[in-house]
Scaffold this active site. Structure first.
Site, PDB file in Angstrom:
ATOM      1  CB  CYS A 115      -0.954   0.002   1.182  1.00 51.19           C
ATOM      2  SG  CYS A 115      -2.149  -1.330   1.069  1.00 51.19           S
ATOM      3  CG  HIS A 260      -3.333   3.385   1.181  1.00 54.14           C
ATOM      4  ND1 HIS A 260      -3.763   2.910  -0.033  1.00 54.14           N
ATOM      5  CD2 HIS A 260      -3.467   2.360   2.061  1.00 54.14           C
ATOM      6  CE1 HIS A 260      -4.134   1.644   0.111  1.00 54.14           C
ATOM      7  NE2 HIS A 260      -3.967   1.285   1.373  1.00 54.14           N
ATOM      8  CG  ASN A 290      -6.895  -0.841   0.280  1.00 54.26           C
ATOM      9  OD1 ASN A 290      -6.033  -0.640  -0.576  1.00 54.26           O
ATOM     10  ND2 ASN A 290      -6.605  -1.049   1.554  1.00 54.26           N
TER      11      ASN A 290
END
Ligand code: UT7
Length: 333
Positions: A115, A260, A290
């Site tokens: 991520c 993020h 995500n």
């Protein structure tokens, strides 16, 4: 003369295939209400087999970013490509995108910092440009995660979160520090490697592809959601503070935070810690879930389209994810 770097073009691509929370109930016991309440997510995109690949999505995002920067792929000196879901085990998807963009001979770097992948990739581009080695970098994050999730009830805490997509940024040299990347800060802590990981196919196995391993679930993403959540809220806040301290700023100087897109509750927590208003934080997790390394460049590209990246603004990027990894970037737009 000092070299600085700035982002001159942003682009993104998401697959057309929309998967709502209700669609997920076909495969697992869950509900739209549970998912929205715990994560903020309403829907995400899943790639279409035969149409989208990791590198085709990255290429589409890159073409848009190049167009908006007003340059061609020929003018790019290096590709830095972040993904944890490459098309092949090796070589990396950067090679496939380089071929697609007809950039033969130009260097490509595949990085896999999960991520935090885009923040790491941006930092690498910034260093290459600051040393004068390259003038133009194409920085990409692209993920196809939907094919690697356990979509049964057993895997529901992980499967509901992730989606597919790609985002790209053109990063170019400038002599003007007042419109540039001010700093990047990167961190990692391998003590937590197994809290969010995909174990197989691992090379250190006697038989990397046995049926037993498939049945054990090593080919699916595993996440200890609570542990990730707890670390994320601490590290997001820390690494943003580190960036602010390094540049002599405080939270109130930040115009826009692009976090993020891990979970809306994490972004909300960080927003409150920083004392920012709701419209000072970019959230698109509601629509895309995500997307790991792709989430920040997709969010930035959308922010740019919506006129939210304003000249002179102080923009903060921050990420946390598997590894664990975390990082931030402070940009004077
Ligand atoms: O990109 C960076 C990496 N990822 C993250 O940042 C994610 C961080 N973690 C999270 O966002 C949260 O931990 C999740 C959203 C993944 C999970 O939320 P949670 O509040 O931590 O749920 P939990 O795993 O503690 O589960 C709570 C309950 C359990 O039921 P019981 O044991 O209390 O009866 C689960 O079985 O919720 C149940 N549950 C679900 N119920 C309906 C777990 N997943 C689901 C689901 N639908 N999808």
């Amino acid at each position: 003369m000092m070299n600085y770097s700035r982002i001159t073009g942003l682009g993104y691509y998401v697959p057309e295939n929309v998967i709502t929370n209700n669609d997920l109930t076909k495969w697992m016991k869950t509900s739209d209400e549970w998912i929205q309440e715990r994560t903020g997510i309403r829907e995400r995109r899943y790639f279409e087999y035969g149409k989208d690949t990791n590198y085709s999505m990255a290429t589409a995002a890159s073409r848009q970013a190049l167009d908006r920067a007003g340059i061609t792929a020929n003018e790019v000196d290096v590709i830095i490509y972040a993904t944890i879901t490459p098309d092949y085990f090796f070589p990396g998807s950067a090679f496939l995108m380089q071929r697609e963009l007809k950039m033969d001979g130009k260097p490509v770097i595949d990085i896999r910092e999960q991520c935090s992948g885009f923040v790491y990739a941006l930092s690498i581009a910034d260093q290459f440009i600051k040393t004068g080695m390259y003038k133009t970098a194409l920085v990409v994050g692209s993920e196809i995660q939907s094919s690697l999730l356990n979509k049964s009830t057993e895997g529901r805490n992980t499967a509901i979160i992730f989606g597919d997509g790609a985002g790209a940024a053109v990063v170019q040299a400038t002599s003007d520090p007042s419109h540039s990347i001010l700093s990047t800060h990167l961190h990692a802590d391998g003590r937590f490697a197994e809290e969010l990981y995909m174990k197989d196919p691992g090379s250190s196995r006697e038989l990397p592809f046995s049926k037993d391993l498939i049945d054990e679930g090593g080919f699916n993403v595993y996440m200890n959601g609570n542990a990730v959540f707890k670390h994320a809220i601490v590290k997001f806040t820390e690494v943003i503070q580190e960036a602010l301290n390094a540049n002599g700023y405080q939270s109130s100087d930040v115009n826009l935070l692009v976090p993020h897109q891990a979970n809306i509750r994490i972004s909300d927590y960080v927003r409150q810690q920083m004392g920012l208003a709701e419209d000072q934080v970019i959230n698109n997790i509601q629509r895309f879930g995500n997307t790991t390394a792709a989430s920040i460049p997709i969010a930035m590209a959308e922010a740019w389209e919506n006129g939210k990246l304003k000249e002179g603004d102080l923009i903060c990027l921050a990420a946390f994810g598997s590894g664990f990894t975390w990082g931030s970037a402070l940009i004077r737009w």
